[in-house]
Scaffold this motif. Structure first.
Motif, PDB file in Angstrom:
ATOM      1  N   HIS A  56       0.795  -1.230   0.000  1.00  0.00           N
ATOM      2  CA  HIS A  56       0.000   0.000   0.000  1.00  0.00           C
ATOM      3  C   HIS A  56       0.829   1.282   0.000  1.00  0.00           C
ATOM      4  O   HIS A  56       0.267   2.368  -0.150  1.00  0.00           O
ATOM      5  N   ASN A  63      -6.762  -4.444  12.692  1.00  0.00           N
ATOM      6  CA  ASN A  63      -6.766  -3.229  11.884  1.00  0.00           C
ATOM      7  C   ASN A  63      -6.394  -2.026  12.741  1.00  0.00           C
ATOM      8  O   ASN A  63      -6.574  -2.030  13.962  1.00  0.00           O
ATOM      9  N   MET A  94      -4.655  -3.182   3.286  1.00  0.00           N
ATOM     10  CA  MET A  94      -5.058  -1.971   2.551  1.00  0.00           C
ATOM     11  C   MET A  94      -4.783  -0.709   3.370  1.00  0.00           C
ATOM     12  O   MET A  94      -4.827  -0.717   4.599  1.00  0.00           O
ATOM     13  N   TRP A  95      -4.526   0.392   2.658  1.00  0.00           N
ATOM     14  CA  TRP A  95      -4.444   1.737   3.230  1.00  0.00           C
ATOM     15  C   TRP A  95      -5.643   2.496   2.672  1.00  0.00           C
ATOM     16  O   TRP A  95      -5.726   2.742   1.460  1.00  0.00           O
ATOM     17  N   ASN A  99      -5.621  -6.492   9.000  1.00  0.00           N
ATOM     18  CA  ASN A  99      -4.313  -5.891   8.703  1.00  0.00           C
ATOM     19  C   ASN A  99      -4.417  -4.670   7.794  1.00  0.00           C
ATOM     20  O   ASN A  99      -3.557  -4.438   6.944  1.00  0.00           O
ATOM     21  N   ASN A 100      -5.470  -3.875   7.995  1.00  0.00           N
ATOM     22  CA  ASN A 100      -5.677  -2.671   7.189  1.00  0.00           C
ATOM     23  C   ASN A 100      -5.504  -1.418   8.032  1.00  0.00           C
ATOM     24  O   ASN A 100      -5.560  -1.468   9.261  1.00  0.00           O
ATOM     25  N   ARG A 101      -5.327  -0.284   7.351  1.00  0.00           N
ATOM     26  CA  ARG A 101      -5.318   1.017   8.018  1.00  0.00           C
ATOM     27  C   ARG A 101      -6.456   1.868   7.463  1.00  0.00           C
ATOM     28  O   ARG A 101      -6.607   2.007   6.238  1.00  0.00           O
ATOM     29  N   LYS A 151      -6.319  -6.817  -1.663  1.00  0.00           N
ATOM     30  CA  LYS A 151      -5.187  -6.745  -0.751  1.00  0.00           C
ATOM     31  C   LYS A 151      -4.023  -5.942  -1.318  1.00  0.00           C
ATOM     32  O   LYS A 151      -3.816  -5.839  -2.515  1.00  0.00           O
ATOM     33  N   ASP A 152      -3.321  -5.322  -0.398  1.00  0.00           N
ATOM     34  CA  ASP A 152      -1.974  -4.786  -0.613  1.00  0.00           C
ATOM     35  C   ASP A 152      -1.908  -3.614  -1.585  1.00  0.00           C
ATOM     36  O   ASP A 152      -1.024  -3.536  -2.435  1.00  0.00           O
ATOM     37  N   VAL A 209     -10.525  -8.664   2.855  1.00  0.00           N
ATOM     38  CA  VAL A 209      -9.858  -7.383   2.597  1.00  0.00           C
ATOM     39  C   VAL A 209      -8.672  -7.328   3.538  1.00  0.00           C
ATOM     40  O   VAL A 209      -8.848  -7.413   4.767  1.00  0.00           O
ATOM     41  N   SER A 210      -7.470  -7.191   3.001  1.00  0.00           N
ATOM     42  CA  SER A 210      -6.287  -7.222   3.864  1.00  0.00           C
ATOM     43  C   SER A 210      -5.176  -6.340   3.290  1.00  0.00           C
ATOM     44  O   SER A 210      -5.064  -6.150   2.075  1.00  0.00           O
TER      45      SER A 210
END
Length: 722
Positions: free
Chosen positions: A248, A351, A304-305, A326-328, A271-272, A301-302
């Motif tokens: 991201h 998250n 991600m920014w 594991n997202n922001r 993702k990513d 969904v993983s």
């Protein structure tokens, strides 16, 4: 009657924290039960750094710049002033949370070990200063924004990074230092969006290229190479496909509406990469969301920014077994994520969410219940108009091991609520598990209620709570007001019941540990408290005649055994429990119960301060009794008993005795049974002296006869110390 927040936003569709020397350091949690997300960055507060700026805060006042800052403090830089951070870990990138005055823009010059970088960090008020006048109690909010920069070099712990304001005043809140991995490579067999004509320079419109790549990659992977891609309209028909970027920090999609679809067959994996929008205000009728609607069953969904959107994910329809991890989520004008009914088996975990404009994470059981879904190990900071986590209805929901800090107006750290907003709504049901959460500086003054919201709130807003609410292993640190609140936020007195609180640690509560404002019941055990500002318990159900809230001491509780003495006033942070007026009526507004009631003539009417309202027991069913909990042991010396003063209430004699108890279980007779005559000629008022040495918390009037009506009757029961 109180006025209450809010309307829910509607789509278009029909870490553990270590506090040391003022630094907020985000660490990777090692125990499986640690609260918060395992994050790849370390945050350092500006007020813990050196420099030439001016510290602001701490401040909890709605509308104050410091009140929305992490730790309620920040550093204001005039043009030319700087703040210098000591790098806490290996890093090659920094993200900065900041604020500039409304309508202004500029930059932060960046110095590494004294050397100015060629790159600066742009700063702007474009995405800040949001107004939502349709939400009662809202003021201009959302003062901060985030901006990031790849530094172009590898830094080590102990290196220095200075940020210097250039041509604009900048308030710096916190800096996140991170070691960003190199861009990932294209997966074998993936369909690249650039092969379909997408422009990685961000100039051309790449919408059609993304659509063609998704169609071509059905069952496989759409590859988003490093670069910036501009989309001018949303994607739909997304199913059975993986959308994957190079990371991201490397692959960025510029759009305010990424996916907007009402249904999908599922198996969508995103993702990513980053999706960064251009949402500068909150318009609830616009689907300005990363995902609006459904990804379908078995999706994820993983990595991600997500930034500058209205909502990260507003989920409707079938999203069975969705995993969001594991997202922001940064700088949304409304929710970070909302499971808007029919979520089954959804897992939202690990998250990071900062600066959301409404609930950071929410489940709202509209149209169909959210069931068997969870929010686990998320780190949430600075939601600035609502709660960190909100559960509005639903069945068998889990909120576990989350770290939530610095809620602002209209919000608690965690809210478990039957507030429906719209119909058809599905109230809380089954077991609601709230376990292992850490709440830091959460809770806020509610401007609609003119009194505070607790760090953790259980709210029977629109209906009684029938679910089993199990709150375990909670840590509350530096709540500006109360730790636990039990309330019916509509002011209608619905019961908040079936609640247990087991194993809580309260380290600083500005007012009380327990704030009980509605009928209901809770059992608390092994709750330890230190640094309590006013009293252990505020127990004053509203409306005053609505019933009682029963607090059961399950054992192991320490540090909060006192009760706020005056229900006519609100405890203020740190004021202590003032010496009460010795001439006050001890029974006024206190919880009252009875062996029975006739129609609307409920027990609370006998302690509401109004001699024209009254309690009447069940008819033709003597003996009857009325019990008042005074909240603490009191040396009561005199009772004043009243019936309505109107002449229509003819003279009558009631035969009654007075009983007392210190614990609500063991009772003794204080005054033996005697005839007492109530006569409108003397105001329908009698006085019952109590013997010297009387000391009781629970006062009971036991009535065996009434010559004027086949029931016990009192319009006011008053208790005095002299």
């Amino acid at each position: 009657m109180r006025t209450f927040r809010t309307v829910r936003s509607m789509p278009v569709l029909a870490t553990v924290v270590a506090m040391a020397a003022g630094a907020l350091v985000t660490l990777t949690p090692t125990p499986a039960h640690a609260a918060g997300a395992a994050l790849p960055f370390t945050s350092v507060e500006a007020e813990a750094a050196s420099g030439t700026g001016t510290r602001i805060g701490p401040d909890h006042t709605q509308g104050a710049l410091a009140s929305e800052a992490s730790g309620r403090q920040a550093v204001r830089l005039a043009s030319g002033q700087r703040v210098e951070f000591t790098v806490p870990r290996a890093a090659n990138a920094v993200n900065v949370a900041y604020s500039v005055p409304d309508g202004q823009s500029g930059s932060l010059d960046v110095y590494v070990n004294g050397q100015k970088l060629a790159k600066s960090i742009p700063v702007t008020a474009k995405y800040s200063y949001v107004d939502t006048p349709w939400i009662p109690g809202a003021k201009t909010h959302h003062f901060y924004d985030n901006a990031r920069l790849l530094l172009g070099q590898n830094l080590q712990p102990g290196d220095k990074v200075a940020l210097q304001a250039a041509n604009v005043q900048v308030t710096v809140d916190v800096a996140d230092f991170e070691q960003v991995a190199a861009a990932a490579g294209k997966p074998a067999g993936a369909v690249s969006v650039t092969d379909k004509g997408a422009d990685p320079g961000g100039q051309g419109d790449s919408t059609q290229a993304f659509r063609e790549a998704i169609a071509a990659a059905r069952g496989g992977v759409v590859w988003i190479p490093p670069g910036e891609y501009r989309l001018t309209s949303s994607l739909n028909g997304v199913q059975d496909v993986t959308l994957q970027g190079a990371g991201h920090w490397h692959s960025v999609v510029r759009t305010s509406r990424f996916i907007d679809q009402s249904s999908s067959s599922g198996n969508v994996h995103i993702k990513d990469f980053a999706v960064i929008g251009e949402v500068t205000e909150r318009v609830d009728s616009n689907p300005d969301n990363f995902v609006n609607g459904s990804l379908g069953p078995g999706s994820s969904v993983s990595g991600m920014w997500l930034q500058h959107l209205k909502v990260g994910l507003w989920l409707l329809g079938n999203n069975d077994n969705l995993v969001v991890e594991n997202n922001r989520f940064l700088d949304m004008t409304a929710d970070g994520l909302n499971l808007n009914g029919n979520a089954r088996g959804v897992r939202v975990r690990n998250n990071f969410l900062r600066n959301q404009g409404d609930d950071a994470l929410a489940m709202w059981s509209l149209y169909a219940p959210d069931t068997n879904s969870s929010f686990e190990n998320n780190t949430i900071t600075q939601p600035n108009l609502a709660n960190g986590i909100a559960i509005y209805g639903g069945t068998d929901i889990t909120v576990r091991n989350n770290l939530i800090s610095d809620t602002n107006a209209l919000g608690s750290g965690i809210a478990i609520s039957n507030q429906k907003f719209l119909d058809p709504f599905h109230p809380l049901a089954g077991t609601i598990t709230v376990d292992g959460n850490t709440l830091v500086r959460t809770g806020a003054m509610n401007p609609n209620w003119n009194h505070p919201m607790g760090a953790l709130r259980v709210d029977s807003y629109d209906s009684a709570i029938e679910a089993q609410v199990r709150i375990t292993n909670t840590t509350v640190t530096d709540s500006p007001y109360s730790a636990f609140e039990f309330v019916s936020g509509s002011g209608r007195g619905f019961a908040a019941k079936n609640i247990t609180v087991d194993g809580a640690t309260v380290k600083g509560a500005g007012t009380v540990v327990v704030q009980a404002e509605t009928p209901g019941a809770a059992t608390l055990r092994d709750v330890t408290a230190t640094g309590v500002g006013a009293a252990g318990v505020y127990n004053c159900p509203y409306p005053s005649g609505s019933g009682t809230f029963t607090l059961t001491d399950g054992g192991g509780n320490t540090g909060w055994n006192s009760t706020w003495s005056d229900c006519s006033t609100w405890p203020q942070p740190g004021q202590g429990n003032p010496d009460p007026d010795p001439g006050r009526n001890l029974a006024k507004g206190r919880p009252a119960t009875a062996t029975g009631s006739q129609d609307v003539y409920t027990p609370g009417k006998a302690v509401d301060g109004d001699p024209n309202t009254y309690w009447e027991s069940a008819n033709h069913a003597f003996p009857q009794s009325l019990t008042v909990d005074l909240g603490a042991r009191e040396a009561v010396r005199r009772l004043v008993l009243k019936l309505p003063p109107q002449a229509a209430w003819q003279a009558r004699t009631q035969t009654l005795s007075v009983q007392g108890s210190t614990d609500g279980s063991a009772w003794s007779t204080v005054v033996a049974a005697k005839d007492h005559r109530f006569d409108p000629a003397s105001g329908n008022t009698i006085t019952v002296p109590l013997p010297a040495g009387t000391n009781l918390r629970h006062l009971r009037l036991h009535v065996t006869a009434n010559t004027g009506w086949p029931a016990a009757q009192f319009s006011e029961v008053e208790a005095y110390l002299s």
